[in-house]
Write an enzyme that holds these catalytic residues in place. Structure first.
Site, PDB file in Angstrom:
ATOM      1  CG  ASP A 204       2.026   8.834  -6.613  1.00  0.00           C
ATOM      2  OD1 ASP A 204       1.007   7.870  -6.934  1.00  0.00           O
ATOM      3  OD2 ASP A 204       1.893   9.916  -6.783  1.00  0.00           O
TER       4      ASP A 204
ATOM      5  CG  ASP B 207      -1.941   1.133   1.321  1.00  0.00           C
ATOM      6  OD1 ASP B 207      -1.950   1.937   0.460  1.00  0.00           O
ATOM      7  OD2 ASP B 207      -2.583   1.017   2.310  1.00  0.00           O
TER       8      ASP B 207
HETATM    9  N1  AG3 Z   1      -1.509   5.060  -1.799  1.00  0.00           N
HETATM   10  C1  AG3 Z   1      -1.618   5.374  -3.233  1.00  0.00           C
HETATM   11  C2  AG3 Z   1      -1.906   6.973  -3.399  1.00  0.00           C
HETATM   12  C3  AG3 Z   1      -1.430   7.267  -4.652  1.00  0.00           C
HETATM   13  C4  AG3 Z   1      -2.414   8.135  -5.226  1.00  0.00           C
HETATM   14  N2  AG3 Z   1      -1.620   8.900  -6.249  1.00  0.00           N
HETATM   15  C5  AG3 Z   1      -1.588  10.369  -6.403  1.00  0.00           C
HETATM   16  N3  AG3 Z   1      -2.689  11.005  -5.920  1.00  0.00           N
HETATM   17  N4  AG3 Z   1      -0.905  10.627  -7.180  1.00  0.00           N
HETATM   18  C6  AG3 Z   1      -2.751   5.375  -0.941  1.00  0.00           C
HETATM   19  C7  AG3 Z   1      -2.300   5.010   0.582  1.00  0.00           C
HETATM   20  C8  AG3 Z   1      -3.732   4.766   1.310  1.00  0.00           C
HETATM   21  N5  AG3 Z   1      -3.741   3.760   2.268  1.00  0.00           N
END
Ligand code: AG3
Length: 276
Positions: free
Chosen positions: A158, A155
């Site tokens: 980017d 999780d």
């Molecule tokens: N992780 C992925 C977030 C990526 C979003 N990218 C962006 N907004 N450019 C999320 C973590 C949630 N637990």
């Protein structure tokens, strides 16, 4: 006076949200951690100005990153989340009665702190008895774990800064070794619309080590293009074979057994990214 927040999602496109205020903003050892309040998405967690999760649409991402692999594994007991310091994936994982232990490995303690304080709806699962929170480097933790986890969920943010190492073939090989015989991994793998090469490359890297690799999709309004991909690697289990009966009792708002199967049906331009 109106205040608007913009995340520049690509060099040419951004998402702009009308903002009520900033609840916290702090430079950690790794990144700038902030929680802002917006009209459309309620509270939003930002890392270096990039939207990670929002109160309004987080259920889509967290349900789809957690329930898909947990539905595929016949009896997931031990689960690890790499990253995911907001706790949303953990909250979904512990909805599965078979899970005895869920380990969160987050490198940045400040992300957990901010989420505990400002995003309790998301972080609430972190206090469950079955949950262990480690403030540690996920790459090292996975390298040191052998034959340990039934499901590993990546999780991550980017693939810039600290997360780059979570998108490498070497890391996926260590994930394979850290999994038990019927083990399954899932990684969040960005937008197929804006990042086709990244999706293609990451799929190939996971596929290099896992006998079965499948891409699936969910629609997340606050993320770039809305169309989001996840890549699943499986040692033995067929990602499309699930026990609908076992899943009926799950309290979800996006995930259903039908959505599970549908998520693997890819639009042609996406299918082409993962077809040799
Ligand atoms: N992780 C992925 C977030 C990526 C979003 N990218 C962006 N907004 N450019 C999320 C973590 C949630 N637990």
């Amino acid at each position: 006076m109106e205040l608007w927040f913009t995340e520049k999602q690509t060099d040419h496109v951004g998402i702009t949200c009308k903002t009520r205020g900033t609840l916290m903003r702090k430079q950690s050892q790794y990144q700038e951690v902030a929680v802002i309040e917006t009209e459309q998405f309620d509270r939003v967690l930002l890392l270096d100005g990039v939207i990670q999760t929002t109160i309004k649409d987080e259920f889509i991402y967290h349900e789809m990153i957690a329930h898909v692999p947990l539905a595929v594994h016949p009896h997931p007991r031990r689960v690890a989340v790499i990253g995911g310091g907001d706790g949303g994936s953990i909250r979904e994982i512990i909805k599965h009665g078979s899970v005895e232990k869920a380990v969160l490995v987050e490198i940045d303690e400040q992300v957990i702190e901010a989420s505990r304080q400002y995003l309790p709806e998301i972080s609430c699962g972190l206090d469950d008895d079955r949950v262990e929170v480690l403030i540690a480097d996920g790459i090292a933790h996975i390298r040191e774990s052998k034959n340990t986890y039934d499901v590993i969920i990546i999780d991550s943010t980017d693939p810039v800064g600290p997360a780059v190492g979570l998108f490498t073939e070497e890391f996926y090989r260590d994930v394979y070794e850290a999994l038990t015989d019927q083990g399954i991994m899932v990684a969040q793998t960005e937008s197929p619309y804006y990042e086709p090469e990244l999706v293609q490359r990451t799929f190939a890297r996971i596929n290099a080590g896992f006998p079965t690799t499948r891409l699936y999709i969910a629609y997340i309004p606050s993320y770039p293009s809305g169309m989001w991909s996840f890549t699943l690697g499986s040692k033995q289990c067929d990602p499309l074979s699930i026990d609908d009966g076992k899943l009926q009792a799950l309290k979800t708002r996006y995930y259903t057994p039908d959505v599970h199967r549908a998520a693997f049906c890819l639009p042609r331009f996406v299918q082409e990214l993962v077809t040799p």
